[in-house]
Scaffold this active site. Structure first.
Site, PDB file in Angstrom:
ATOM      1  CG  ASP A   1      -0.243   0.116   2.528  1.00  0.00           C
ATOM      2  OD1 ASP A   1       0.651  -0.700   2.788  1.00  0.00           O
ATOM      3  OD2 ASP A   1      -0.559   1.027   3.312  1.00  0.00           O
TER       4      ASP A   1
ATOM      5  CG  ASP B   1       3.827 -15.998  -6.504  1.00  0.00           C
ATOM      6  OD1 ASP B   1       3.608 -14.796  -6.210  1.00  0.00           O
ATOM      7  OD2 ASP B   1       4.553 -16.347  -7.456  1.00  0.00           O
TER       8      ASP B   1
END
Ligand code: 9MR
Ligand code: ZN
Length: 561
Positions: free
Chosen positions: A189, A534
């Site tokens: 983020d 993943d």
């Protein structure tokens, strides 16, 4: 196989602290069978010539060879030294030890009946390129500016972002914008959190103090900056990008805002297209204490390059320390208007670290007293694993390695003993684990960062009392993160064999390139030893973050020639 007899196990009872910690460790997590991992699991970047070299093999075997990658010539052969059941992954692992192979070159491990490993390198310079990528990842995290990187033929770039940071409305009620640009995005983020900056900057400065000479030999090729003045080492210039932002986080009374953030996490867009308003978040004592520690340390490290900036950092640190002394209680930030990263931690360890750093920067007797009182109250505790919520180890290190007069030498001695015992326990956990993981079987959010951070404890132990087992365990952090793990994959984007392809990283998800932004350590398995996916959406195991990254910078810096 691995003699490590120097300290008897009875040392565990020193201070009663470590014994308690060990007893409180959670039970080994449930294992998930790994999918399609290669059977030969090893560091696929490679090894320093004198480094121990191990591979874990997940299928029965009796012997192995090492072959030269260019022509397949056998350069080493040996029998499998042992097989063992690795508790946390519930696998039988056969161990190949080729430490005796020291000749430089590119090789593969070949195991009859199992197969061939990926290529790996033996060279004194083997970690220079990973160090470059992993340290440059901080530059690529810069907020408030355009960044660009070419890696393995791809160019990753974004334009200047978040140039309007930030609004005071939700911190003070004033509808005003105060400049709070620069700094690094926290993670996948784009927000900027002071508490998480603490352990990040602290560990980076520690890398500089411990390995600055080696670090300086790796050219980081950063863009020319108007400031800091030319002549700054790239490594410190990178940290200054963060401290420039941190200086904007201090309120006029000396308290420090907890973070600069959107109210909710934004989408997977490039940072320059995130135009949602970003706000200062009310102050917290944890942010304030981390701020004091970072800026006091910054004053010390930056002074040789820019005394005026060092003075500015020290003045800011002193002001916030004064604020803390008149606000002794743990004060949480009011984050009720926000749903982004909380980093809500007790301030105790950061206050201890802050006192140590301000003492080291100034020699102030009141700061020394403050540190020693807190350290005694904690029983001269050393944390067996540390992160943004327990940064006391950073204060302990500054105190232990200080050249300033006036320390309580009995306390310093106890702290030193606890440090070495802690490191010995880490060595034992490393030796008992099937992948040599220096954190043993404990997994948590960002556990890969915690693994890398063990290198800080181990390298300090080696400076306090040199012993090759400490160094071997420190290097084992790299082995584990670069492929000697249950997935047989590198956990660092763009580095080593089959690295993460879909990290939880907004830039990687938003650009039109197939590979992710390079050089980033993903959080790793959690809660179970094999629970890593993943997959971009999996922020619990596949995000990236500055605190984990800094630890890997440290572990790699320790292995530079
Ligand atoms: O690393 C943090 C981890 O210890 C916490 O359990 C988790 C949930 O609060 O948050 C992690 O930090 C994230 C932060 O809150 C926001 N930016 C991304 C961070 C890494 O996942
Ligand atoms: Zn930004």
């Amino acid at each position: 196989m691995h003699p490590f007899y120097r300290k008897p196990w009875t040392a565990l009872t020193v201070g009663g602290i470590l014994a308690t910690r060990l007893a409180a460790e959670p039970l080994e997590a449930q294992a998930n069978p790994p999918t399609a991992a290669p059977d030969i699991r090893m560091n696929t970047v490679g090894f320093l010539p004198a480094q121990e070299k191990h591979a874990a093999i997940a299928r029965g075997c009796t012997n192995f060879t090492v072959v030269r990658a260019s022509d397949g010539a056998v350069v080493f052969s040996n029998t499998i030294s042992s097989s063992m059941v690795n508790a946390d992954t519930e696998e039988t692992l056969w161990q190949a030890d080729f430490s005796a192979l020291q000749a430089p070159g590119k090789f593969q491990l070949e195991v009859p009946g199992v197969g061939r490993s990926a290529e790996f390198t033996i060279s004194p310079l083997v970690y220079a390129e990973p160090f470059y990528a992993v340290e440059r990842a901080f530059y690529l995290w810069r907020c408030g500016t355009a960044v660009r990187e070419t890696w393995q033929g791809q160019t990753f770039a974004h334009a200047a972002c978040h140039t309007n940071d930030a609004w005071l409305d939700l911190a003070t009620g004033q509808h005003t914008r105060v400049a709070s640009t620069r700094g690094w995005h926290d993670a996948g983020d784009f927000n900027k959190y002071v508490v998480n900056a603490g352990v990040t900057v602290g560990v980076l400065f520690r890398a500089w103090e411990d390995f600055g000479g080696a670090i300086q030999k790796v050219a980081m090729e950063l863009p020319a900056m108007a400031e800091p003045t030319p002549g700054w080492p790239d490594f410190l210039a990178e940290i200054k990008w963060e401290t420039d932002w941190l200086l904007t986080m201090q309120a006029p009374d000396g308290s420090v805002y907890h973070k600069v953030s959107t109210q909710s996490f934004g989408g997977f867009i490039l940072p320059e297209t995130e135009l949602t308003p970003r706000y200062f978040v009310p102050w917290s004592s944890a942010a304030t204490a981390n701020f004091v520690a970072m800026l006091a340390q910054a004053a010390r490290e930056f002074r040789p390059y820019t005394p005026a900036y060092a003075d500015q950092c020290l003045a800011a640190a002193s002001k916030s320390y004064a604020f803390l002394t008149t606000h002794p209680e743990n004060h949480r930030a009011d984050q009720s208007a926000f749903h982004t990263g909380a980093y809500e931690v007790n301030d105790r360890s950061a206050r201890l670290w802050a006192a140590a750093e301000l003492w080291e920067a100034t020699g102030r007797a009141d700061c020394l007293r403050d540190f020693e009182t807190r350290c005694r109250a904690e029983g001269a505790r050393v944390e067996a694993s540390f992160d943004y919520g327990n940064v006391g180890n950073l204060g302990a290190l500054t105190y232990l390695f200080s050249h300033r007069p006036g320390r309580d030498e009995a306390l310093a001695g106890l702290l030193r003993t606890h440090w070495l015992v802690t490191a010995d326990v880490i060595v034992q956990k490393h030796l008992a684990h099937g992948y040599g993981r220096p954190l043993g079987g404990s997994y948590s959010w960002g556990g890969n960062g915690a693994v890398a951070r063990q290198a800080v404890i181990l390298e300090a132990a080696n400076r306090l009392d040199p012993h090759p087992e400490y160094v071997a365990a420190s290097r084992a952090t790299l082995d584990y993160l670069l492929g000697r793990n249950v997935h047989g994959r590198s956990y660092v984007t763009g580095v080593g064999f089959h690295p993460p392809e879909h990290p939880h990283d907004r830039r990687s998800g938003a650009d039109n390139l197939v590979p992710p932004w390079p050089g980033y350590l993903v959080g790793g398995p959690n809660p179970g030893a094999a629970d890593w996916h993943d997959v971009q959406a999996d922020f619990r195991t596949n995000e990236i973050a500055i605190n984990w990254q800094a630890a890997l910078v440290y572990a790699l810096a320790a292995a530079l020639p």
